[in-house]
Design a protein around this motif. Structure first.
Motif, PDB file in Angstrom:
ATOM      1  N   ILE A 125       0.833  -1.206   0.000  1.00  0.00           N
ATOM      2  CA  ILE A 125       0.000   0.000   0.000  1.00  0.00           C
ATOM      3  C   ILE A 125       0.865   1.253   0.000  1.00  0.00           C
ATOM      4  CG2 ILE A 125      -1.637   1.333   1.384  1.00  0.00           C
ATOM      5  CD1 ILE A 125      -2.843  -1.366   2.253  1.00  0.00           C
ATOM      6  N   GLN A 126       1.933   1.240   0.794  1.00  0.00           N
ATOM      7  CA  GLN A 126       2.835   2.390   0.836  1.00  0.00           C
ATOM      8  C   GLN A 126       3.503   2.615  -0.514  1.00  0.00           C
ATOM      9  OE1 GLN A 126       5.510   1.496   4.052  1.00  0.00           O
ATOM     10  NE2 GLN A 126       3.992   1.915   5.640  1.00  0.00           N
ATOM     11  N   LEU A 127       3.954   1.531  -1.143  1.00  0.00           N
ATOM     12  CA  LEU A 127       4.605   1.645  -2.450  1.00  0.00           C
ATOM     13  C   LEU A 127       3.628   2.132  -3.514  1.00  0.00           C
ATOM     14  CD1 LEU A 127       6.778  -1.615  -2.442  1.00  0.00           C
ATOM     15  CD2 LEU A 127       7.615   0.743  -2.331  1.00  0.00           C
ATOM     16  N   LEU A 128       2.415   1.602  -3.479  1.00  0.00           N
ATOM     17  CA  LEU A 128       1.406   2.022  -4.450  1.00  0.00           C
ATOM     18  C   LEU A 128       1.093   3.506  -4.304  1.00  0.00           C
ATOM     19  CD1 LEU A 128      -1.130  -0.955  -4.375  1.00  0.00           C
ATOM     20  CD2 LEU A 128       0.269  -0.240  -6.315  1.00  0.00           C
ATOM     21  N   ARG A 129       0.888   3.931  -3.067  1.00  0.00           N
ATOM     22  CA  ARG A 129       0.555   5.338  -2.842  1.00  0.00           C
ATOM     23  C   ARG A 129       1.702   6.248  -3.293  1.00  0.00           C
ATOM     24  NH1 ARG A 129      -1.356   5.022   2.094  1.00  0.00           N
ATOM     25  NH2 ARG A 129      -3.532   5.076   1.462  1.00  0.00           N
ATOM     26  N   ALA A 130       2.926   5.841  -3.001  1.00  0.00           N
ATOM     27  CA  ALA A 130       4.084   6.648  -3.387  1.00  0.00           C
ATOM     28  C   ALA A 130       4.191   6.760  -4.903  1.00  0.00           C
ATOM     29  CB  ALA A 130       5.356   6.037  -2.809  1.00  0.00           C
ATOM     30  N   GLN A 131       3.976   5.644  -5.608  1.00  0.00           N
ATOM     31  CA  GLN A 131       4.074   5.658  -7.066  1.00  0.00           C
ATOM     32  C   GLN A 131       2.948   6.463  -7.702  1.00  0.00           C
ATOM     33  OE1 GLN A 131       7.386   4.853  -7.539  1.00  0.00           O
ATOM     34  NE2 GLN A 131       6.493   4.236  -9.488  1.00  0.00           N
ATOM     35  N   LEU A 132       1.754   6.335  -7.155  1.00  0.00           N
ATOM     36  CA  LEU A 132       0.619   7.089  -7.686  1.00  0.00           C
ATOM     37  C   LEU A 132       0.819   8.590  -7.489  1.00  0.00           C
ATOM     38  CD1 LEU A 132      -2.233   4.738  -6.443  1.00  0.00           C
ATOM     39  CD2 LEU A 132      -1.684   5.217  -8.838  1.00  0.00           C
ATOM     40  N   LEU A 133       1.331   8.971  -6.325  1.00  0.00           N
ATOM     41  CA  LEU A 133       1.609  10.384  -6.067  1.00  0.00           C
ATOM     42  C   LEU A 133       2.713  10.898  -6.979  1.00  0.00           C
ATOM     43  CD1 LEU A 133       1.436  10.459  -2.164  1.00  0.00           C
ATOM     44  CD2 LEU A 133      -0.156  11.554  -3.760  1.00  0.00           C
ATOM     45  N   LYS A 134       3.728  10.072  -7.174  1.00  0.00           N
ATOM     46  CA  LYS A 134       4.853  10.458  -8.026  1.00  0.00           C
ATOM     47  C   LYS A 134       4.395  10.739  -9.451  1.00  0.00           C
ATOM     48  CE  LYS A 134       9.393   8.782  -9.571  1.00  0.00           C
ATOM     49  NZ  LYS A 134      10.359   7.653  -9.480  1.00  0.00           N
ATOM     50  N   LYS A 135       3.404   9.981  -9.917  1.00  0.00           N
ATOM     51  CA  LYS A 135       2.905  10.137 -11.282  1.00  0.00           C
ATOM     52  C   LYS A 135       1.750  11.135 -11.374  1.00  0.00           C
ATOM     53  CE  LYS A 135       4.401   5.622 -12.924  1.00  0.00           C
ATOM     54  NZ  LYS A 135       4.019   4.370 -13.618  1.00  0.00           N
ATOM     55  N   GLY A 136       1.437  11.766 -10.246  1.00  0.00           N
ATOM     56  CA  GLY A 136       0.406  12.791 -10.264  1.00  0.00           C
ATOM     57  C   GLY A 136      -1.008  12.280 -10.122  1.00  0.00           C
ATOM     58  N   HIS A 137      -1.170  10.994  -9.789  1.00  0.00           N
ATOM     59  CA  HIS A 137      -2.510  10.432  -9.621  1.00  0.00           C
ATOM     60  C   HIS A 137      -2.955  10.648  -8.171  1.00  0.00           C
ATOM     61  CE1 HIS A 137      -1.948   8.886 -13.550  1.00  0.00           C
ATOM     62  NE2 HIS A 137      -1.160   7.892 -13.214  1.00  0.00           N
ATOM     63  N   LEU A 138      -3.208  11.896  -7.824  1.00  0.00           N
ATOM     64  CA  LEU A 138      -3.477  12.254  -6.431  1.00  0.00           C
ATOM     65  C   LEU A 138      -4.753  11.611  -5.905  1.00  0.00           C
ATOM     66  CD1 LEU A 138      -2.573  16.062  -6.537  1.00  0.00           C
ATOM     67  CD2 LEU A 138      -1.092  14.106  -6.067  1.00  0.00           C
ATOM     68  N   LEU A 139      -5.807  11.639  -6.707  1.00  0.00           N
ATOM     69  CA  LEU A 139      -7.079  11.090  -6.249  1.00  0.00           C
ATOM     70  C   LEU A 139      -6.989   9.582  -6.064  1.00  0.00           C
ATOM     71  CD1 LEU A 139      -9.973  11.596  -5.486  1.00  0.00           C
ATOM     72  CD2 LEU A 139     -10.603  11.459  -7.903  1.00  0.00           C
ATOM     73  N   ALA A 140      -6.314   8.900  -6.985  1.00  0.00           N
ATOM     74  CA  ALA A 140      -6.160   7.452  -6.864  1.00  0.00           C
ATOM     75  C   ALA A 140      -5.357   7.104  -5.620  1.00  0.00           C
ATOM     76  CB  ALA A 140      -5.478   6.887  -8.109  1.00  0.00           C
ATOM     77  N   ALA A 141      -4.323   7.888  -5.341  1.00  0.00           N
ATOM     78  CA  ALA A 141      -3.499   7.636  -4.159  1.00  0.00           C
ATOM     79  C   ALA A 141      -4.301   7.852  -2.887  1.00  0.00           C
ATOM     80  CB  ALA A 141      -2.277   8.548  -4.171  1.00  0.00           C
ATOM     81  N   TRP A 142      -5.081   8.917  -2.863  1.00  0.00           N
ATOM     82  CA  TRP A 142      -5.867   9.244  -1.672  1.00  0.00           C
ATOM     83  C   TRP A 142      -6.956   8.205  -1.418  1.00  0.00           C
ATOM     84  CZ3 TRP A 142     -11.096  10.381  -1.089  1.00  0.00           C
ATOM     85  CH2 TRP A 142     -11.470  10.851   0.179  1.00  0.00           C
ATOM     86  N   SER A 143      -7.574   7.713  -2.493  1.00  0.00           N
ATOM     87  CA  SER A 143      -8.727   6.820  -2.347  1.00  0.00           C
ATOM     88  C   SER A 143      -8.361   5.351  -2.489  1.00  0.00           C
ATOM     89  CB  SER A 143      -9.790   7.185  -3.390  1.00  0.00           C
ATOM     90  OG  SER A 143      -9.237   7.153  -4.693  1.00  0.00           O
ATOM     91  N   LEU A 144      -7.090   5.032  -2.407  1.00  0.00           N
ATOM     92  CA  LEU A 144      -6.588   3.681  -2.655  1.00  0.00           C
ATOM     93  C   LEU A 144      -7.383   2.612  -1.913  1.00  0.00           C
ATOM     94  CD1 LEU A 144      -4.427   1.848  -3.907  1.00  0.00           C
ATOM     95  CD2 LEU A 144      -2.953   2.371  -1.963  1.00  0.00           C
ATOM     96  N   LEU A 145      -7.495   2.719  -0.613  1.00  0.00           N
ATOM     97  CA  LEU A 145      -8.150   1.681   0.178  1.00  0.00           C
ATOM     98  C   LEU A 145      -9.669   1.706   0.045  1.00  0.00           C
ATOM     99  CD1 LEU A 145      -6.041   1.633   3.456  1.00  0.00           C
ATOM    100  CD2 LEU A 145      -5.938   0.097   1.494  1.00  0.00           C
ATOM    101  N   PHE A 146     -10.229   2.864  -0.310  1.00  0.00           N
ATOM    102  CA  PHE A 146     -11.682   2.941  -0.467  1.00  0.00           C
ATOM    103  C   PHE A 146     -12.136   2.276  -1.761  1.00  0.00           C
ATOM    104  CE2 PHE A 146     -10.473   6.570   2.169  1.00  0.00           C
ATOM    105  CZ  PHE A 146     -11.313   6.393   3.259  1.00  0.00           C
ATOM    106  N   LEU A 147     -11.275   2.302  -2.784  1.00  0.00           N
ATOM    107  CA  LEU A 147     -11.638   1.765  -4.090  1.00  0.00           C
ATOM    108  C   LEU A 147     -11.470   0.256  -4.171  1.00  0.00           C
ATOM    109  CD1 LEU A 147     -10.012   4.489  -6.347  1.00  0.00           C
ATOM    110  CD2 LEU A 147     -12.443   4.002  -6.181  1.00  0.00           C
ATOM    111  N   LEU A 148     -10.465  -0.266  -3.474  1.00  0.00           N
ATOM    112  CA  LEU A 148     -10.172  -1.691  -3.571  1.00  0.00           C
ATOM    113  C   LEU A 148     -11.175  -2.505  -2.770  1.00  0.00           C
ATOM    114  CD1 LEU A 148      -6.313  -1.515  -3.156  1.00  0.00           C
ATOM    115  CD2 LEU A 148      -7.525  -2.207  -5.228  1.00  0.00           C
TER     116      LEU A 148
END
Length: 204
Positions: free
Chosen positions: A178-201
């Motif tokens: 989860i930490q790696l996913l959030r870091a990669q999503l933020l790095k690529k500018g996918h802010l909403l996906a990073a923020w909502s990671l656990l809510f979407l899965l």
């Protein structure tokens, strides 16, 4: 964003290229929406193979009507609407798991979203596509455990038994993923996906 988008300075230029039948523009739209649409159609039909066929046919329809669109937002709504209608038609025509007419009618009714609901489904599908793409880039053990938990729906204890590892190891790898996913999503500018990671899965 997919590489084909870099060929265009803005969305207006991309839309004009699409309407003129430019192959690179078609690839740009396809690469952006194919995976989210497949996930969206699979959610309705319950079958990935059917979903992929539906989406492929959806893009054929887009190609034939490409000159009619006034914006890329129109293109997006068209793709989701056509995919949704095709998925629902398949459910009506074939039935799902030998569903009774009543069961199928209930499923069809539940899938009839309002305009606001459909917009939310479109956004959710695209966010999930971004997350799923990054899952494939996780380290091997992280990826395996993450998929077993979130994609296969196994519990921590079930993953522990299946892989022959301690439950705490499963929890540690889950947290790391989860930490790696959030870091990669933020790095690529996918802010909403990073923020909502656990809510979407799906919940594990």
């Amino acid at each position: 964003m997919q590489e084909y988008y870099y060929c265009y300075n803005n969305e207006v230029e991309l839309l004009q290229a699409l309407k003129s039948g430019d192959g690179t523009a078609v690839k740009a739209v396809f690469s952006k929406y194919f995976r989210p649409l497949c996930q969206y159609a699979e959610k309705l039909t319950g079958r990935l193979e059917s979903a992929e066929d539906i989406v492929a046919d959806t893009f054929v329809k887009l190609w034939h009507r490409r000159e009619q669109f006034e914006s890329l937002e129109n293109v997006r709504h068209f793709l989701y609407r056509v995919a949704r209608n095709a998925a629902l038609n398949e459910l009506r025509n074939e039935g799902r798991h030998q569903a009774t007419h009543t069961e199928l009618g209930n499923l069809y009714q539940e899938a009839h979203f309002s305009a606001e609901d459909l917009e939310e489904e479109e956004i959710r599908a695209e966010l999930l596509a971004e997350i799923y793409q990054e899952v494939e880039n996780l380290p091997d053990k992280c990826r395996e455990i993450f998929k077993l938990l979130f994609f296969n729906g196994l519990s921590t204890e079930e993953v522990s038994i299946q892989l022959g590892i301690m439950p705490q190891t499963v929890r540690n790898q889950k947290s790391r993923a989860i930490q790696l996913l959030r870091a990669q999503l933020l790095k690529k500018g996918h802010l909403l996906a990073a923020w909502s990671l656990l809510f979407l899965l799906p919940h594990s």
